[in-house]
Design a protein around this motif. Structure first.
Motif, PDB file in Angstrom:
ATOM      1  N   LEU A  69       0.833  -1.201   0.000  1.00  0.00           N
ATOM      2  CA  LEU A  69       0.000   0.000   0.000  1.00  0.00           C
ATOM      3  C   LEU A  69       0.867   1.250   0.000  1.00  0.00           C
ATOM      4  O   LEU A  69       2.024   1.234   0.428  1.00  0.00           O
ATOM      5  CB  LEU A  69      -0.914   0.006   1.231  1.00  0.00           C
ATOM      6  N   SER A  70       0.282   2.342  -0.473  1.00  0.00           N
ATOM      7  CA  SER A  70       0.970   3.630  -0.500  1.00  0.00           C
ATOM      8  C   SER A  70       0.387   4.555   0.555  1.00  0.00           C
ATOM      9  O   SER A  70      -0.817   4.505   0.844  1.00  0.00           O
ATOM     10  CB  SER A  70       0.819   4.276  -1.887  1.00  0.00           C
ATOM     11  N   PHE A  71       1.248   5.386   1.123  1.00  0.00           N
ATOM     12  CA  PHE A  71       0.828   6.363   2.124  1.00  0.00           C
ATOM     13  C   PHE A  71       1.355   7.727   1.698  1.00  0.00           C
ATOM     14  O   PHE A  71       2.559   7.936   1.602  1.00  0.00           O
ATOM     15  CB  PHE A  71       1.362   5.990   3.507  1.00  0.00           C
ATOM     16  N   TYR A  72       0.444   8.654   1.430  1.00  0.00           N
ATOM     17  CA  TYR A  72       0.811   9.996   0.998  1.00  0.00           C
ATOM     18  C   TYR A  72       0.096  11.008   1.879  1.00  0.00           C
ATOM     19  O   TYR A  72      -1.006  10.762   2.378  1.00  0.00           O
ATOM     20  CB  TYR A  72       0.418  10.234  -0.462  1.00  0.00           C
ATOM     21  N   GLY A  73       0.713  12.164   2.032  1.00  0.00           N
ATOM     22  CA  GLY A  73       0.056  13.245   2.751  1.00  0.00           C
ATOM     23  C   GLY A  73       0.022  13.019   4.247  1.00  0.00           C
ATOM     24  O   GLY A  73       1.055  12.984   4.927  1.00  0.00           O
ATOM     25  N   ASP A  74      -1.184  12.846   4.797  1.00  0.00           N
ATOM     26  CA  ASP A  74      -1.379  12.728   6.240  1.00  0.00           C
ATOM     27  C   ASP A  74      -0.681  11.476   6.782  1.00  0.00           C
ATOM     28  O   ASP A  74      -0.855  10.376   6.264  1.00  0.00           O
ATOM     29  CB  ASP A  74      -2.881  12.661   6.546  1.00  0.00           C
ATOM     30  N   ASN A  75       0.109  11.663   7.835  1.00  0.00           N
ATOM     31  CA  ASN A  75       0.817  10.535   8.445  1.00  0.00           C
ATOM     32  C   ASN A  75       0.522  10.410   9.934  1.00  0.00           C
ATOM     33  O   ASN A  75       1.288   9.826  10.689  1.00  0.00           O
ATOM     34  CB  ASN A  75       2.336  10.678   8.231  1.00  0.00           C
ATOM     35  N   SER A  76      -0.606  10.952  10.367  1.00  0.00           N
ATOM     36  CA  SER A  76      -0.975  10.941  11.781  1.00  0.00           C
ATOM     37  C   SER A  76      -1.847   9.732  12.097  1.00  0.00           C
ATOM     38  O   SER A  76      -2.890   9.528  11.469  1.00  0.00           O
ATOM     39  CB  SER A  76      -1.733  12.226  12.153  1.00  0.00           C
ATOM     40  N   LEU A  77      -1.407   8.943  13.080  1.00  0.00           N
ATOM     41  CA  LEU A  77      -2.172   7.785  13.529  1.00  0.00           C
ATOM     42  C   LEU A  77      -2.742   8.076  14.914  1.00  0.00           C
ATOM     43  O   LEU A  77      -1.973   8.247  15.868  1.00  0.00           O
ATOM     44  CB  LEU A  77      -1.280   6.537  13.606  1.00  0.00           C
ATOM     45  N   PRO A  78      -4.048   8.138  15.060  1.00  0.00           N
ATOM     46  CA  PRO A  78      -4.650   8.403  16.369  1.00  0.00           C
ATOM     47  C   PRO A  78      -4.617   7.163  17.255  1.00  0.00           C
ATOM     48  O   PRO A  78      -5.639   6.603  17.635  1.00  0.00           O
ATOM     49  CB  PRO A  78      -6.092   8.803  16.007  1.00  0.00           C
ATOM     50  N   HIS A  79      -3.408   6.712  17.578  1.00  0.00           N
ATOM     51  CA  HIS A  79      -3.246   5.461  18.307  1.00  0.00           C
ATOM     52  C   HIS A  79      -1.936   5.483  19.081  1.00  0.00           C
ATOM     53  O   HIS A  79      -1.099   6.370  18.883  1.00  0.00           O
ATOM     54  CB  HIS A  79      -3.252   4.272  17.337  1.00  0.00           C
ATOM     55  N   ILE A  80      -1.753   4.486  19.960  1.00  0.00           N
ATOM     56  CA  ILE A  80      -0.516   4.394  20.738  1.00  0.00           C
ATOM     57  C   ILE A  80       0.505   3.499  20.054  1.00  0.00           C
ATOM     58  O   ILE A  80       1.653   3.426  20.490  1.00  0.00           O
ATOM     59  CB  ILE A  80      -0.799   3.860  22.155  1.00  0.00           C
ATOM     60  N   PHE A  81       0.090   2.790  19.009  1.00  0.00           N
ATOM     61  CA  PHE A  81       1.009   1.959  18.232  1.00  0.00           C
ATOM     62  C   PHE A  81       0.467   1.855  16.807  1.00  0.00           C
ATOM     63  O   PHE A  81      -0.609   2.375  16.488  1.00  0.00           O
ATOM     64  CB  PHE A  81       1.174   0.563  18.854  1.00  0.00           C
ATOM     65  N   CYS A  82       1.217   1.187  15.946  1.00  0.00           N
ATOM     66  CA  CYS A  82       0.808   1.052  14.546  1.00  0.00           C
ATOM     67  C   CYS A  82      -0.216  -0.069  14.424  1.00  0.00           C
ATOM     68  O   CYS A  82       0.136  -1.239  14.235  1.00  0.00           O
ATOM     69  CB  CYS A  82       2.026   0.768  13.664  1.00  0.00           C
ATOM     70  N   ASP A  83      -1.471   0.296  14.548  1.00  0.00           N
ATOM     71  CA  ASP A  83      -2.565  -0.655  14.450  1.00  0.00           C
ATOM     72  C   ASP A  83      -2.912  -0.874  12.975  1.00  0.00           C
ATOM     73  O   ASP A  83      -2.992   0.078  12.202  1.00  0.00           O
ATOM     74  CB  ASP A  83      -3.779  -0.132  15.208  1.00  0.00           C
ATOM     75  N   LEU A  84      -3.120  -2.124  12.590  1.00  0.00           N
ATOM     76  CA  LEU A  84      -3.356  -2.461  11.184  1.00  0.00           C
ATOM     77  C   LEU A  84      -4.593  -1.760  10.630  1.00  0.00           C
ATOM     78  O   LEU A  84      -4.537  -1.160   9.551  1.00  0.00           O
ATOM     79  CB  LEU A  84      -3.498  -3.973  11.025  1.00  0.00           C
ATOM     80  N   SER A  85      -5.700  -1.822  11.333  1.00  0.00           N
ATOM     81  CA  SER A  85      -6.932  -1.211  10.835  1.00  0.00           C
ATOM     82  C   SER A  85      -6.801   0.302  10.715  1.00  0.00           C
ATOM     83  O   SER A  85      -7.336   0.913   9.777  1.00  0.00           O
ATOM     84  CB  SER A  85      -8.105  -1.563  11.751  1.00  0.00           C
ATOM     85  N   THR A  86      -6.067   0.932  11.629  1.00  0.00           N
ATOM     86  CA  THR A  86      -5.853   2.378  11.566  1.00  0.00           C
ATOM     87  C   THR A  86      -4.982   2.740  10.369  1.00  0.00           C
ATOM     88  O   THR A  86      -5.229   3.754   9.693  1.00  0.00           O
ATOM     89  CB  THR A  86      -5.193   2.879  12.866  1.00  0.00           C
ATOM     90  N   LEU A  87      -3.983   1.929  10.080  1.00  0.00           N
ATOM     91  CA  LEU A  87      -3.128   2.165   8.918  1.00  0.00           C
ATOM     92  C   LEU A  87      -3.905   2.033   7.607  1.00  0.00           C
ATOM     93  O   LEU A  87      -3.680   2.793   6.662  1.00  0.00           O
ATOM     94  CB  LEU A  87      -1.948   1.191   8.929  1.00  0.00           C
ATOM     95  N   LEU A  88      -4.815   1.067   7.549  1.00  0.00           N
ATOM     96  CA  LEU A  88      -5.613   0.889   6.330  1.00  0.00           C
ATOM     97  C   LEU A  88      -6.483   2.114   6.062  1.00  0.00           C
ATOM     98  O   LEU A  88      -6.684   2.502   4.913  1.00  0.00           O
ATOM     99  CB  LEU A  88      -6.481  -0.361   6.450  1.00  0.00           C
ATOM    100  N   LYS A  89      -7.007   2.723   7.123  1.00  0.00           N
ATOM    101  CA  LYS A  89      -7.817   3.935   6.950  1.00  0.00           C
ATOM    102  C   LYS A  89      -6.974   5.094   6.435  1.00  0.00           C
ATOM    103  O   LYS A  89      -7.478   5.971   5.736  1.00  0.00           O
ATOM    104  CB  LYS A  89      -8.460   4.322   8.281  1.00  0.00           C
ATOM    105  N   LEU A  90      -5.698   5.081   6.779  1.00  0.00           N
ATOM    106  CA  LEU A  90      -4.802   6.170   6.393  1.00  0.00           C
ATOM    107  C   LEU A  90      -4.226   5.993   4.991  1.00  0.00           C
ATOM    108  O   LEU A  90      -3.755   6.957   4.387  1.00  0.00           O
ATOM    109  CB  LEU A  90      -3.663   6.272   7.407  1.00  0.00           C
ATOM    110  N   SER A  91      -4.279   4.788   4.472  1.00  0.00           N
ATOM    111  CA  SER A  91      -3.634   4.485   3.191  1.00  0.00           C
ATOM    112  C   SER A  91      -4.309   5.202   2.022  1.00  0.00           C
ATOM    113  O   SER A  91      -5.526   5.423   2.022  1.00  0.00           O
ATOM    114  CB  SER A  91      -3.653   2.975   2.939  1.00  0.00           C
ATOM    115  N   SER A  92      -3.500   5.549   1.015  1.00  0.00           N
ATOM    116  CA  SER A  92      -4.006   6.182  -0.199  1.00  0.00           C
ATOM    117  C   SER A  92      -4.396   5.155  -1.247  1.00  0.00           C
ATOM    118  O   SER A  92      -4.929   5.514  -2.291  1.00  0.00           O
ATOM    119  CB  SER A  92      -2.927   7.114  -0.774  1.00  0.00           C
TER     120      SER A  92
END
Length: 335
Positions: free
Chosen positions: A189-212
């Protein structure tokens, strides 16, 4: 004579497809090299208190779980299948907490919220690895209790050393495969722009929401593989304890019923904590506008539960308390 205006240069873009326009916008943005873990909504003046609290919880988790492993290793009376699985569960709990807690504590101490892209991917892999391993080990322990209570005459034959090693080995293989599959799908997956995760660690579901990128395949795999890693073991545990309950209710004496239920009480408490947190986090997620509940439940899932597990087993288990007493008395009277 035709006069070319500046607007004519942008006119062809009207004929671009939305996908191509999205790709052009991505080309003008740089790929994310790190993420920002926004963590818990803690006021700055209270951060020191929470840092101390989380540090004590993490150190307690590590020390108590390592103590359980040591007790099982040193006391020959604990060299039975139940405690064999318990030692692996204790090691998994230490590892599980160590995936997220040290980074969270370091960020709180340094007031930095960043985590590198590679560090984030590694965190996802090991979080899924030890989380899945927890689920499989709890299932193996439930099966051990089922055989001990429902088929006591065949217990030593069924729960042989080979079967115990096989169950742990299969648990590791399935957990590694699950974690590797999700991680390989994540890195594409690609991640562009916003890189803020509203979490205490890199949660998979949170990363998927952030992905471009399109995450349809990732979400499909989460549902299907999650059924094997979480849902199926949970059903097996429920079936085991339904059978155990039916068998115990047939015991004529109240003392026998109490003894049978007490041997399963510790395991049931741990199962309730583990799956209760998972159900609250993934089956009843918070709204997209508020992530505070998800963060708090994740903290319970990753730090509180592994800390409570050794207390549950040591305080409610006569064998563990006896082993601890023997070691303490041995140290007291040793020259």
């Amino acid at each position: 004579m035709v006069i070319m205006t500046s607007h004519s240069c942008t006119f062809p873009s009207l004929f671009l497809s939305p996908a191509k326009e999205k790709n052009m916008r991505r080309d003008n943005q740089s790929s994310v090299s790190q993420f920002l873990l926004l963590g818990l909504p803690i006021w700055t003046e209270k951060q020191g208190i929470y840092y101390t609290l989380f540090l004590v919880m993490y150190l307690t988790t590590v020390l108590w779980n390592l103590l359980i492993i040591l007790l099982i290793r040193l006391d020959s009376r604990l060299h039975i299948p139940m405690y064999f699985f318990l030692s692996h569960l204790a090691l998994t709990d230490v590892s599980f907490s160590s995936v997220t807690a040290p980074k969270m504590l370091m960020n709180m101490q340094t007031n930095r919220q960043s985590i590198s892209y590679s560090g984030c991917i590694s965190q996802v892999y090991f979080f899924l690895l030890f989380g899945g391993l927890d689920s499989f080990l709890l299932t193996s322990m439930a099966y051990d209790r089922y055989v001990a209570i429902c088929q006591p005459l065949h217990y030593t034959t069924i729960m042989s050393q080979n079967l115990c090693f096989l169950l742990v080995t299969v648990s590791w293989i399935l957990s590694c495969t699950n974690a590797l599959l999700h991680t390989l799908l994540l890195v594409r997956l690609s991640f562009y722009g916003d890189n803020s995760l509203p979490h205490i660690f890199c949660d998979l579901s949170t990363l998927l929401k952030l992905s471009s990128s399109d995450t349809t395949v990732n979400e499909l795999v989460i549902v299907t593989v999650g059924a094997v890693v979480i849902t199926l073991p949970f059903i097996c545990i429920l079936v085991s304890y339904v059978r155990i309950g039916a068998t115990v209710l047939k015991v004529p004496s109240t003392k026998g019923m109490y003894k049978a239920f007490s041997t399963c009480g510790s395991h049931l408490s741990v199962v309730s904590l583990y799956y209760g947190a998972i159900i609250g986090l993934y089956f009843f997620p918070s709204s997209s506008n508020s992530n505070e509940k998800d963060v708090i439940v994740s903290l319970l899932y990753t730090l509180v539960t592994p800390m409570l597990n050794p207390f549950i087993y040591s305080l409610r288990n006569r064998d563990m308390k006896g082993a601890l007493g023997n070691i303490l008395s041995r140290e007291k009277f040793s020259p």
